[in-house]
Design an enzyme around this catalytic site. Structure first.
Site, PDB file in Angstrom:
ATOM      1  N   GLU A 324       0.816  -1.167   0.081  1.00 29.03           N
ATOM      2  CA  GLU A 324       0.068   0.101  -0.033  1.00 29.03           C
ATOM      3  C   GLU A 324       0.745   1.296  -0.097  1.00 29.03           C
ATOM      4  OE1 GLU A 324      -3.327   1.206  -0.149  1.00 29.03           O
ATOM      5  OE2 GLU A 324      -2.288   3.009  -0.069  1.00 29.03           O
ATOM      6  N   CYS A 416     -14.087  -1.360  -8.156  1.00 36.93           N
ATOM      7  CA  CYS A 416     -15.476  -0.838  -7.667  1.00 36.93           C
ATOM      8  C   CYS A 416     -15.975   0.122  -8.733  1.00 36.93           C
ATOM      9  CB  CYS A 416     -15.521  -0.651  -6.255  1.00 36.93           C
ATOM     10  SG  CYS A 416     -14.634   0.859  -5.512  1.00 36.93           S
TER      11      CYS A 416
END
Ligand SMILES: C[S@@+](CC[C@H](N)C(=O)[O-])C[C@H]1O[C@@H](n2cnc3c(N)ncnc32)[C@H](O)[C@@H]1O
Length: 476
Positions: A324, A416
């Protein structure tokens, strides 16, 4: 009427730019009820500070000690007003006979809340008007109350449907423009949805309409029962929820604050849309020849999928590396994967050196257009100009994943968002430019009928966020 945004007064108190922590005036009666005060503060913070409603509202509810029906009412007002604000503005502009941009932000936010109550709730009209005028008095002073009263009375003479007929384009002549106003989504998003659903913009757009309606319907919280820690049915019984339709780990929660549940607090479960569970599981379950020990999550923050991958890895003897780029989000991943076989690295996924992974997840940064039902302000904040830098990043991350996976290994590309430039186009272009052969293999989601080289989930069909999954295999 137009003045610079000086920041609203707290209802019943002094001017305050922070948008939280309101208190009734000392020794006096609050000028507005706490539920409407909470909704106003949340809407104002979203507009003024670019706050996120799902983060700011719980804090305001806690500060004002709102629970039960009051908290539910404040949530409905906040989410509903933010979702529909584009259409409410069109209505307010007609009723006020001026552009909404010419109304002071505090009065504008209060008018939006009042218009929402009048047109989209069962609040009696006199209560909606009187409480909004009180709110306007509290946040702007007495000078604007006459204006607010007149605007609200004009709005109240028509129903929502009658106002849509008044402010939307003719449905036959401009179906997309009509849907945009009637379902309060910007036109470019309606167009993108129609394209992703394969409906021509000039057709009847029935599925697009169903999707827009689903975006405006509050979504239940989904929990993921972590494999090896709690079974789905046991979790459903414990929290008074319902087992999910597709994912073997999903539980639908009837309401309440999921953070307060013991199962979430002690790490047996986490909050995660069922669609997210399905795509992570699909990567792990896809057939793979050869070793299956090293998994990579290239975009891991805040860690929902890393936690599910970690729980599945623990059962299968695999190890997960979770990458990340944002340190504060990497810290959230650390928290989410505690006790699981996951190593967290703060790094730019485009630059990782490690190679030879057996399975790689690229849950790419995206426009989030597939989760609009959970993020009420997002549809108005996102802009078409956001897409080019996002799609560039998506291609670079997917290329990095293809370099990091071993020959014969699998990469799941997930967004998404159903926007085709973030899904089909990103995948197609990246595969075409890959320096070695890559094939798209059959993507299957547990219990979902649709399958193929890519699968698109939809809120109106599956009750999940609109997650997209393409499964790629680097040739041996
Ligand atoms: C869609 S979110 C991932 C959600 C996550 N997989 C989950 O299930 O909780 C995308 C994440 O990618 C991160 N990101 C953005 N650019 C990145 C980069 N170049 N390398 C690694 N991570 C990146 C963002 O900070 C964000 O946390």
């Amino acid at each position: 009427m137009t003045t610079p945004d000086r920041g609203p007064r707290r209802p019943g108190g002094a001017r305050d730019r922070r948008g939280g922590g309101s208190r009734p005036p000392r020794g006096g009666r609050p000028l507005v009820d706490p539920a409407r005060q909470a909704a106003y503060e949340a809407v104002a913070a979203v507009q003024r500070d670019e706050a996120y409603a799902n983060l700011v509202l719980p804090r305001i509810l806690r500060e004002l000690r709102l629970q039960g029906r009051d908290a539910a009412f404040a949530t409905e007002l906040t989410y509903g007003t933010l979702r529909t604000s584009g259409t409410l503005d069109a209505i307010i502009a007609v009723a006020a006979d001026r552009a909404v941009s010419r109304i002071d932000p505090p009065a504008r936010d209060a008018l939006r809340l009042g218009a929402y109550q009048l047109l989209r709730t069962r609040v009696p009209p006199h209560a909606a008007v009187a409480s909004t005028v009180d709110l306007v008095r509290a946040v702007t002073g007495p000078a604007v109350t006459g204006f607010a009263n007149a605007v609200l009375r004009r709005i109240g003479v028509r129903s929502w449907d009658e106002w849509i007929t008044e402010v939307a384009p003719d449905r036959g002549a401009d179906p997309l423009g009509y849907l945009s106003v009637a379902y309060a989504h910007p036109p470019w998003i309606v167009r993108a949805f129609a394209e992703a659903l394969g409906e021509p913009e000039t057709g009847d757009l029935a599925e697009t309409e169903a999707l827009l309606a689903a975006d405006n319907t509050p979504a239940p919280v989904h929990l993921c029962a972590r494999p090896g820690r709690v079974g789905r049915d046991a979790l459903a019984a414990e929290v008074g929820g319902e087992p999910g339709r597709y994912s073997p780990f999903a539980v639908y929660l009837p309401g309440g604050a999921p953070g307060d549940l013991p199962a979430v607090a002690d790490g047996r479960a986490h909050v995660q849309d069922e669609g997210s569970q399905l795509v992570a599981l699909a990567l792990v379950e896809a057939p793979l020849d050869g070793p299956d020990r090293r998994w990579l999550d290239l975009c891991a923050g805040p860690g929902g999928k890393a936690a599910l991958l970690g729980a599945l890895a623990a059962e299968r003897g695999a190890q997960v590396t979770a990458v990340e780029v944002a340190p504060h989000r990497a810290a959230l991943v650390e928290q989410a994967v505690r006790g699981l076989p996951v190593t967290v690295e703060v790094a730019d996924g485009r630059e990782i050196d490690a190679t030879g992974f057996d399975r790689v997840l690229v849950d790419a940064p995206c426009s989030g257009l597939g989760a609009l039902r959970r993020r009420p302000e997002a549809r108005w904040r996102r802009q078409p100009a956001d897409l080019p830098p996002l799609t560039r990043l998506q291609r670079e991350l997917l290329s990095a994943a293809l370099r990091a996976v071993r020959p014969g290994g699998l990469v799941a590309y997930v967004t998404c968002s159903p926007h085709v430039v973030e899904t089909r186009v990103t995948v197609g272009e990246t595969v075409r430019r890959a320096p070695f052969p890559v094939e798209q293999v059959e993507a299957r989601l547990a219990g979902v009928a649709e399958s193929g080289p890519a699968v698109q989930l939809w809120p109106h069909r599956h009750g999940t966020d609109a997650m997209y999954l393409a499964l790629l295999r680097r040739a041996d």
